[in-house]
Design a protein around this motif. Structure first.
Motif, PDB file in Angstrom:
ATOM      1  N   SER A   1       4.955   0.303   6.246  1.00 35.84           N
ATOM      2  CA  SER A   1       3.916  -0.414   6.989  1.00 35.84           C
ATOM      3  C   SER A   1       2.531  -0.207   6.393  1.00 35.84           C
ATOM      4  CB  SER A   1       3.920   0.035   8.459  1.00 35.84           C
ATOM      5  OG  SER A   1       3.673   1.431   8.562  1.00 35.84           O
ATOM      6  N   ALA A   2       2.402   0.724   5.441  1.00 39.73           N
ATOM      7  CA  ALA A   2       1.102   1.034   4.845  1.00 39.73           C
ATOM      8  C   ALA A   2       0.608  -0.114   3.968  1.00 39.73           C
ATOM      9  CB  ALA A   2       1.200   2.308   4.007  1.00 39.73           C
ATOM     10  N   THR A   3      -0.693  -0.134   3.736  1.00 35.35           N
ATOM     11  CA  THR A   3      -1.306  -1.182   2.914  1.00 35.35           C
ATOM     12  C   THR A   3      -1.345  -0.803   1.438  1.00 35.35           C
ATOM     13  OG1 THR A   3      -3.502  -0.258   3.385  1.00 35.35           O
ATOM     14  CG2 THR A   3      -2.717  -2.049   4.807  1.00 35.35           C
ATOM     15  N   SER A   4      -0.823   0.369   1.095  1.00 41.01           N
ATOM     16  CA  SER A   4      -0.749   0.784  -0.312  1.00 41.01           C
ATOM     17  C   SER A   4       0.655   1.298  -0.593  1.00 41.01           C
ATOM     18  CB  SER A   4      -1.786   1.877  -0.622  1.00 41.01           C
ATOM     19  OG  SER A   4      -1.557   3.026   0.182  1.00 41.01           O
ATOM     20  N   ALA A   5       1.052   1.263  -1.863  1.00 50.09           N
ATOM     21  CA  ALA A   5       2.385   1.739  -2.253  1.00 50.09           C
ATOM     22  C   ALA A   5       2.294   2.408  -3.615  1.00 50.09           C
ATOM     23  CB  ALA A   5       3.378   0.583  -2.287  1.00 50.09           C
TER      24      ALA A   5
ATOM     25  N   LEU B   1       6.255  -5.016  -3.401  1.00 47.91           N
ATOM     26  CA  LEU B   1       5.857  -6.400  -3.136  1.00 47.91           C
ATOM     27  C   LEU B   1       5.307  -6.512  -1.715  1.00 47.91           C
ATOM     28  CD1 LEU B   1       8.937  -8.344  -4.585  1.00 47.91           C
ATOM     29  CD2 LEU B   1       6.716  -7.967  -5.700  1.00 47.91           C
ATOM     30  N   PRO B   2       4.351  -7.411  -1.497  1.00 43.54           N
ATOM     31  CA  PRO B   2       3.861  -7.637  -0.128  1.00 43.54           C
ATOM     32  C   PRO B   2       4.983  -8.139   0.779  1.00 43.54           C
ATOM     33  CG  PRO B   2       2.390  -8.628  -1.757  1.00 43.54           C
ATOM     34  CD  PRO B   2       3.626  -8.215  -2.498  1.00 43.54           C
TER      35      PRO B   2
ATOM     36  N   LEU C   1       8.795  -3.091   0.133  1.00 38.75           N
ATOM     37  CA  LEU C   1       7.993  -4.089   0.836  1.00 38.75           C
ATOM     38  C   LEU C   1       6.912  -3.370   1.632  1.00 38.75           C
ATOM     39  CD1 LEU C   1      10.754  -6.547   2.108  1.00 38.75           C
ATOM     40  CD2 LEU C   1       9.091  -6.962   0.291  1.00 38.75           C
ATOM     41  N   TYR C   2       5.657  -3.742   1.402  1.00 44.04           N
ATOM     42  CA  TYR C   2       4.555  -3.035   2.052  1.00 44.04           C
ATOM     43  C   TYR C   2       3.517  -4.045   2.543  1.00 44.04           C
ATOM     44  CZ  TYR C   2       1.344  -3.528  -1.980  1.00 44.04           C
ATOM     45  OH  TYR C   2       0.510  -4.016  -2.964  1.00 44.04           O
ATOM     46  N   SER C   3       2.519  -3.554   3.272  1.00 47.31           N
ATOM     47  CA  SER C   3       1.554  -4.441   3.928  1.00 47.31           C
ATOM     48  C   SER C   3       0.342  -4.777   3.071  1.00 47.31           C
ATOM     49  CB  SER C   3       1.090  -3.816   5.253  1.00 47.31           C
ATOM     50  OG  SER C   3       2.163  -3.681   6.155  1.00 47.31           O
ATOM     51  N   GLY C   4       0.444  -4.499   1.787  1.00 48.67           N
ATOM     52  CA  GLY C   4      -0.643  -4.836   0.876  1.00 48.67           C
ATOM     53  C   GLY C   4      -0.555  -6.264   0.384  1.00 48.67           C
ATOM     54  N   GLN C   5      -1.331  -6.561  -0.672  1.00 52.12           N
ATOM     55  CA  GLN C   5      -1.460  -7.940  -1.146  1.00 52.12           C
ATOM     56  C   GLN C   5      -0.938  -8.178  -2.555  1.00 52.12           C
ATOM     57  OE1 GLN C   5      -2.644 -10.371   0.913  1.00 52.12           O
ATOM     58  NE2 GLN C   5      -2.725  -8.771   2.473  1.00 52.12           N
TER      59      GLN C   5
END
Length: 249
Positions: free
Chosen positions: A194-198, A239-240, A223-227
């Protein structure tokens, strides 16, 4: 599906649905849970209160390995009753059990399935969680985001021309992968964050599984919450989460 008919005549809408019904904003049509309970009661099946209790227990454990005894205890029913209710909830497409993957090449693997409430909005509603609550509970967010990803993946698998199987992977040494997709002996592992970084550490279990499966491991995805897409190693990418629906547009 438009929410207005669901809010006005939930029983009629539910009876007309033959497949899986996914509601994006349960707060706009909370009547669906009552409709499910009435449908069960009308059929002379398990008591609606017990059905809701089992569903609420599943909501608290969505994204986790199914523990039937704990589910029964939380719901105040016997293990046999809990299992019957779980099967009914699966038939109603309210709950999804993702089986554990096992292979002779790997040892000490968990055999229990994971349980997901099919709609994370329903899970949040049953737990009484709103946006403020979720901002303070990273664990609940993690569970609901994983459930959301599973709910997004399932329609893609069902619509695909080739049969693709969804599993989860866990062994008794602590290695685990949230989702393991299998098609014709090839595997794609998916970890959900769920984090915005990976970073590379987020792919450690995917890397471990890749090294054991060798050439049959097609790719590992975080799969993460970043862009942005991020390369994390050989056949490993972050990947977002939005890739799941942007890829089909």
């Amino acid at each position: 599906m438009p929410l207005a008919p669901l809010a006005k005549t939930p029983d009629g809408v539910l009876s007309a649905v033959s497949g899986c019904l996914v509601i994006d904003e349960l707060q706009e049509a909370p009547e669906i849970i009552g409709a499910v309970e009435r449908a069960v009661d009308a059929g002379g099946r398990p008591e609606p209160q017990k059905l809701r209790a089992v569903l609420s227990s599943c909501a608290a454990r969505t994204g986790q390995v199914l523990n039937k005894q704990a589910t029964a205890r939380d719901a105040g029913v016997t293990a046999v009753t809990a299992d019957a209710h779980l099967s009914l909830l699966e038939d109603l497409s309210m709950v999804v059990r993702v089986p554990a993957w096992h292979e002779k090449r790997l040892y000490r693997l968990t055999r229990s399935p994971k349980v997901h409430v099919a709609d994370p909005g329903i899970a949040a509603h049953l737990l009484g969680l709103n946006a403020i609550d979720l901002s303070l509970d990273a664990s609940a967010v993690g569970q609901l985001v994983e459930t959301f990803v599973v709910s997004e993946l399932l329609p893609h698998l069902e619509a695909g021309s080739d049969m693709t199987f969804m599993h989860h992977f866990r062994d008794q040494s602590g290695h685990e992968v949230d989702v393991l997709l299998e098609r014709r002996g090839r595997f794609v592992g998916v970890e959900v964050k769920s984090a915005t970084s990976a970073g590379r550490d987020d792919a450690k279990h995917l890397r471990w599984l890749r090294d054991r499966l060798g050439d049959s491991f097609h790719a590992g995805i975080v799969l993460y919450s970043g862009q942005l897409p991020i390369r994390l190693g050989d056949r490993l990418w972050a990947l977002p989460i939005s890739t799941l629906w942007q890829a089909s547009q």
